[in-house]
Design a protein around this motif. Sequence first.
Motif, PDB file in Angstrom:
ATOM      1  N   ASP A 112      -4.104  -0.858  11.004  1.00 30.56           N
ATOM      2  CA  ASP A 112      -3.733  -2.067  10.205  1.00 30.56           C
ATOM      3  C   ASP A 112      -2.321  -1.823   9.454  1.00 30.56           C
ATOM      4  OD1 ASP A 112      -3.747  -4.726   9.157  1.00 30.56           O
ATOM      5  OD2 ASP A 112      -4.897  -4.304   7.699  1.00 30.56           O
ATOM      6  N   LEU A 113      -1.229  -1.197  10.073  1.00 24.86           N
ATOM      7  CA  LEU A 113      -0.164  -0.761   9.485  1.00 24.86           C
ATOM      8  C   LEU A 113       1.117  -1.583  10.098  1.00 24.86           C
ATOM      9  CD1 LEU A 113      -0.405   3.114  10.064  1.00 24.86           C
ATOM     10  CD2 LEU A 113      -0.890   1.682   7.906  1.00 24.86           C
ATOM     11  N   GLY A 114       2.227  -1.559   9.197  1.00 20.10           N
ATOM     12  CA  GLY A 114       3.309  -2.614   9.601  1.00 20.10           C
ATOM     13  C   GLY A 114       3.982  -1.567  10.462  1.00 20.10           C
ATOM     14  N   GLU A 115       4.716  -1.993  11.615  1.00 15.47           N
ATOM     15  CA  GLU A 115       5.665  -1.566  12.432  1.00 15.47           C
ATOM     16  C   GLU A 115       6.810  -0.776  11.829  1.00 15.47           C
ATOM     17  OE1 GLU A 115       6.274  -2.682  16.257  1.00 15.47           O
ATOM     18  OE2 GLU A 115       4.234  -3.803  16.484  1.00 15.47           O
ATOM     19  N   ARG A 154       0.800  -1.154   0.095  1.00 12.17           N
ATOM     20  CA  ARG A 154      -0.078   0.001  -0.193  1.00 12.17           C
ATOM     21  C   ARG A 154       0.760   1.147   0.171  1.00 12.17           C
ATOM     22  NH1 ARG A 154      -3.404  -0.881   5.149  1.00 12.17           N
ATOM     23  NH2 ARG A 154      -1.451  -1.514   5.894  1.00 12.17           N
ATOM     24  N   GLU A 155       0.423   2.191  -0.486  1.00 15.65           N
ATOM     25  CA  GLU A 155       1.050   3.656  -0.680  1.00 15.65           C
ATOM     26  C   GLU A 155       0.189   4.611   0.261  1.00 15.65           C
ATOM     27  OE1 GLU A 155       2.456   4.963  -4.196  1.00 15.65           O
ATOM     28  OE2 GLU A 155       3.037   3.195  -5.061  1.00 15.65           O
ATOM     29  N   PHE A 156       0.982   5.409   1.149  1.00 13.90           N
ATOM     30  CA  PHE A 156       0.516   6.480   1.534  1.00 13.90           C
ATOM     31  C   PHE A 156       0.848   7.854   1.282  1.00 13.90           C
ATOM     32  CE2 PHE A 156       0.467   2.578   4.215  1.00 13.90           C
ATOM     33  CZ  PHE A 156      -0.749   2.327   4.390  1.00 13.90           C
ATOM     34  N   ASP A 157      -0.074   8.775   1.501  1.00 13.19           N
ATOM     35  CA  ASP A 157       0.507  10.058   1.234  1.00 13.19           C
ATOM     36  C   ASP A 157       1.146  10.836   2.577  1.00 13.19           C
ATOM     37  OD1 ASP A 157      -1.609  10.859   2.955  1.00 13.19           O
ATOM     38  OD2 ASP A 157      -2.579  12.243   1.273  1.00 13.19           O
ATOM     39  N   SER A 158       1.878  11.916   2.301  1.00 11.93           N
ATOM     40  CA  SER A 158       2.563  12.431   3.185  1.00 11.93           C
ATOM     41  C   SER A 158       1.948  12.993   4.386  1.00 11.93           C
ATOM     42  CB  SER A 158       3.526  13.780   2.675  1.00 11.93           C
ATOM     43  OG  SER A 158       4.385  13.274   1.676  1.00 11.93           O
TER      44      SER A 158
END
Length: 105
Positions: free
Chosen positions: A35-38, A6-10
Amino acid sequence: MRRKRREFDSNFKLEVARMVRDQGLSISEVCRSMDLGESSVHRWVTQYDAERAGGGGAGAGGTGAGKPLTADQQRIRQLELENRRLKEDNEILKKASAFFARELK
């Protein structure tokens, strides 16, 4: 089975880092709830800390490997890149000027 990258914006990264630093939540709590990776959140928080300290992150010239989190840091990166290009152009012009000055003699 592996999850799709997944891509996340700034802005999202900045908000997550602020949840950890400003609201006092742990990285584990934020990762579970969103639900994010550490490893990603650790990197965002480290980058946020570096930007708040004025360092801009790790690496050459104070620029981090990832995208800047804040608009100010994004603008600083743009200006640093432009500055580097202009210095290179200036060096080329100096060398060309010296070359043509020798040719005229």
